[in-house]
Design a protein around this motif. Structure first.
Motif, PDB file in Angstrom:
ATOM      1  N   GLY A  23       0.813  -1.207   0.000  1.00  0.00           N
ATOM      2  CA  GLY A  23       0.000   0.000   0.000  1.00  0.00           C
ATOM      3  C   GLY A  23       0.845   1.255   0.000  1.00  0.00           C
ATOM      4  N   ILE A  24       0.205   2.346   0.359  1.00  0.00           N
ATOM      5  CA  ILE A  24       0.851   3.651   0.351  1.00  0.00           C
ATOM      6  C   ILE A  24       1.863   3.751   1.492  1.00  0.00           C
ATOM      7  N   LYS A  25       3.023   4.348   1.208  1.00  0.00           N
ATOM      8  CA  LYS A  25       4.062   4.527   2.223  1.00  0.00           C
ATOM      9  C   LYS A  25       4.225   5.991   2.634  1.00  0.00           C
ATOM     10  N   VAL A  26       4.162   6.897   1.644  1.00  0.00           N
ATOM     11  CA  VAL A  26       4.351   8.320   1.940  1.00  0.00           C
ATOM     12  C   VAL A  26       3.332   9.135   1.161  1.00  0.00           C
ATOM     13  N   LEU A  27       2.701  10.078   1.837  1.00  0.00           N
ATOM     14  CA  LEU A  27       1.758  11.008   1.228  1.00  0.00           C
ATOM     15  C   LEU A  27       2.222  12.441   1.486  1.00  0.00           C
ATOM     16  N   GLN A  28       2.002  13.304   0.506  1.00  0.00           N
ATOM     17  CA  GLN A  28       2.217  14.730   0.731  1.00  0.00           C
ATOM     18  C   GLN A  28       0.868  15.401   0.907  1.00  0.00           C
ATOM     19  N   LEU A  29       0.715  16.153   1.986  1.00  0.00           N
ATOM     20  CA  LEU A  29      -0.533  16.835   2.284  1.00  0.00           C
ATOM     21  C   LEU A  29      -0.591  18.181   1.557  1.00  0.00           C
ATOM     22  N   PRO A  30      -1.774  18.759   1.408  1.00  0.00           N
ATOM     23  CA  PRO A  30      -1.905  20.000   0.636  1.00  0.00           C
ATOM     24  C   PRO A  30      -1.037  21.154   1.130  1.00  0.00           C
ATOM     25  N   ASN A  31      -0.736  21.196   2.426  1.00  0.00           N
ATOM     26  CA  ASN A  31       0.083  22.292   2.956  1.00  0.00           C
ATOM     27  C   ASN A  31       1.581  22.035   2.830  1.00  0.00           C
ATOM     28  N   GLY A  32       1.982  20.913   2.202  1.00  0.00           N
ATOM     29  CA  GLY A  32       3.398  20.605   2.028  1.00  0.00           C
ATOM     30  C   GLY A  32       3.968  19.668   3.067  1.00  0.00           C
ATOM     31  N   ASP A  33       3.209  19.395   4.129  1.00  0.00           N
ATOM     32  CA  ASP A  33       3.655  18.418   5.122  1.00  0.00           C
ATOM     33  C   ASP A  33       3.570  17.009   4.529  1.00  0.00           C
ATOM     34  N   TYR A  34       4.117  16.036   5.271  1.00  0.00           N
ATOM     35  CA  TYR A  34       4.110  14.649   4.807  1.00  0.00           C
ATOM     36  C   TYR A  34       3.468  13.738   5.844  1.00  0.00           C
ATOM     37  N   LEU A  35       2.955  12.627   5.351  1.00  0.00           N
ATOM     38  CA  LEU A  35       2.438  11.566   6.200  1.00  0.00           C
ATOM     39  C   LEU A  35       3.178  10.288   5.810  1.00  0.00           C
ATOM     40  N   LYS A  36       3.956   9.753   6.742  1.00  0.00           N
ATOM     41  CA  LYS A  36       4.763   8.561   6.485  1.00  0.00           C
ATOM     42  C   LYS A  36       4.164   7.379   7.229  1.00  0.00           C
ATOM     43  N   VAL A  37       3.951   6.264   6.519  1.00  0.00           N
ATOM     44  CA  VAL A  37       3.287   5.093   7.077  1.00  0.00           C
ATOM     45  C   VAL A  37       4.311   4.055   7.504  1.00  0.00           C
ATOM     46  N   PHE A  38       4.110   3.505   8.685  1.00  0.00           N
ATOM     47  CA  PHE A  38       4.977   2.456   9.214  1.00  0.00           C
ATOM     48  C   PHE A  38       4.124   1.227   9.497  1.00  0.00           C
ATOM     49  N   ARG A  39       4.470   0.114   8.853  1.00  0.00           N
ATOM     50  CA  ARG A  39       3.765  -1.146   9.062  1.00  0.00           C
ATOM     51  C   ARG A  39       4.696  -2.150   9.727  1.00  0.00           C
ATOM     52  N   LEU A  40       4.144  -2.977  10.610  1.00  0.00           N
ATOM     53  CA  LEU A  40       4.936  -4.021  11.245  1.00  0.00           C
ATOM     54  C   LEU A  40       5.409  -5.005  10.182  1.00  0.00           C
ATOM     55  N   ARG A  41       6.709  -5.206  10.065  1.00  0.00           N
ATOM     56  CA  ARG A  41       7.257  -6.069   9.020  1.00  0.00           C
ATOM     57  C   ARG A  41       7.191  -7.543   9.394  1.00  0.00           C
ATOM     58  N   HIS A  42       7.396  -7.855  10.652  1.00  0.00           N
ATOM     59  CA  HIS A  42       7.430  -9.240  11.098  1.00  0.00           C
ATOM     60  C   HIS A  42       6.571  -9.382  12.351  1.00  0.00           C
ATOM     61  N   ARG A  43       5.993 -10.550  12.511  1.00  0.00           N
ATOM     62  CA  ARG A  43       5.124 -10.770  13.660  1.00  0.00           C
ATOM     63  C   ARG A  43       5.876 -10.620  14.967  1.00  0.00           C
ATOM     64  N   PHE A  44       7.067 -11.192  15.026  1.00  0.00           N
ATOM     65  CA  PHE A  44       7.885 -11.071  16.228  1.00  0.00           C
ATOM     66  C   PHE A  44       9.014 -10.098  15.922  1.00  0.00           C
ATOM     67  N   SER A  45       8.886  -8.915  16.452  1.00  0.00           N
ATOM     68  CA  SER A  45       9.820  -7.854  16.096  1.00  0.00           C
ATOM     69  C   SER A  45       9.918  -6.865  17.235  1.00  0.00           C
ATOM     70  N   TRP A  46      11.114  -6.315  17.404  1.00  0.00           N
ATOM     71  CA  TRP A  46      11.290  -5.278  18.418  1.00  0.00           C
ATOM     72  C   TRP A  46      10.381  -4.090  18.135  1.00  0.00           C
TER      73      TRP A  46
END
Length: 243
Positions: A23-46
């Motif tokens: 899916g989407i990882k990075v979005l740019q918002l209308p004011n120039g800010d960004y929204l960065k998405v973080f998804r859990l990569r592995h079930r057992f993870s720090w």
């Protein structure tokens, strides 16, 4: 830690900057800010215990406290409605009731204001990276190491030259900040990160790499033996980049 939920209103008129099969990882918002998405990569993870989103936010605060220019985090959101981050952004997701959608777990989004300026990679590609910038980069890396900053994503695409002429860092989730100056072995690993991309290494050029290393050595207070080891390691790194 409890975060507010990401909603369709946060994504109104947003533009997709980066995505992958999930899916989407990075979005740019209308004011120039960004929204960065973080998804859990592995079930057992720090990251399940301290997610990348929280690490990104913590690192931004720590860098600012250390006087290193970086992004400014505005908020962190938990993502429950997976449809919101489907590509392409669809109009129906803005009206989809959240309870009708299978909830996500360990998915977060960080809203941040970008660091003004251009990355060194862009300056290099535009042939605007001069010898003063190269020497400044050596000083900057020495400063990071002296302040205990081990930035595992250190490369020219994540180093920004600000309008004020300072250098700063972006994409800062993968970082460790120690309360002491970096050990020499960790410093070598940092240069391994810096030289990971063959195409950038070639574009940067042998002369610039030599100038950067000499500038770093001058400001990092290395011993003669350490300086010699670093130069030899750099020759190996540049001949055998991982990417």
């Amino acid at each position: 830690m409890t975060y507010p939920l990401l909603t369709a209103q946060h994504l109104l008129n947003a533009r997709v900057i980066e995505r992958d099969p999930r899916g989407i990882k990075v979005l740019q918002l209308p004011n120039g800010d960004y929204l960065k998405v973080f998804r859990l990569r592995h079930r057992f993870s720090w990251s399940r215990f301290q997610g990348y989103a929280q690490r990104f936010s913590n690192n931004a605060s720590s860098l600012a406290a250390l006087g290193i220019p970086t992004v400014r985090v505005i908020n962190c959101y938990q993502v429950k409605n997976g449809r919101l981050l489907d590509y392409p952004l669809s109009a129906h997701s803005h009206s989809e009731p959240i309870q009708d959608i299978a909830p996500l777990t360990q998915t977060y989004a960080v809203h941040y204001a970008p660091l003004a300026g251009e990355t060194l990679k862009i300056l290099l590609d535009q042939q605007q990276l001069d010898t003063n910038h190269v020497k400044q980069l050596g000083v900057f890396i020495a400063e990071l190491h002296e302040k205990g900053i081990h930035f595992r994503s250190l490369h020219l695409g994540n180093i920004v030259l600000t309008p004020e002429g300072k250098m700063g860092l972006i994409d800062i989730a993968d970082m460790k900040i120690y309360p002491w100056s970096l050990w020499f072995g960790t410093r070598l690993r940092s240069f391994r990160h810096l030289t990971r991309y063959a195409r950038i290494n070639v574009s940067f050029g042998d002369t610039n790499w030599s100038m950067l290393v000499n500038s770093y050595i001058e400001h990092a207070a290395l011993t003669v033996s350490q300086a010699g080891i670093l130069k030899k390691k750099m020759q190996h790194f540049l001949l055998h980049p991982p990417h």
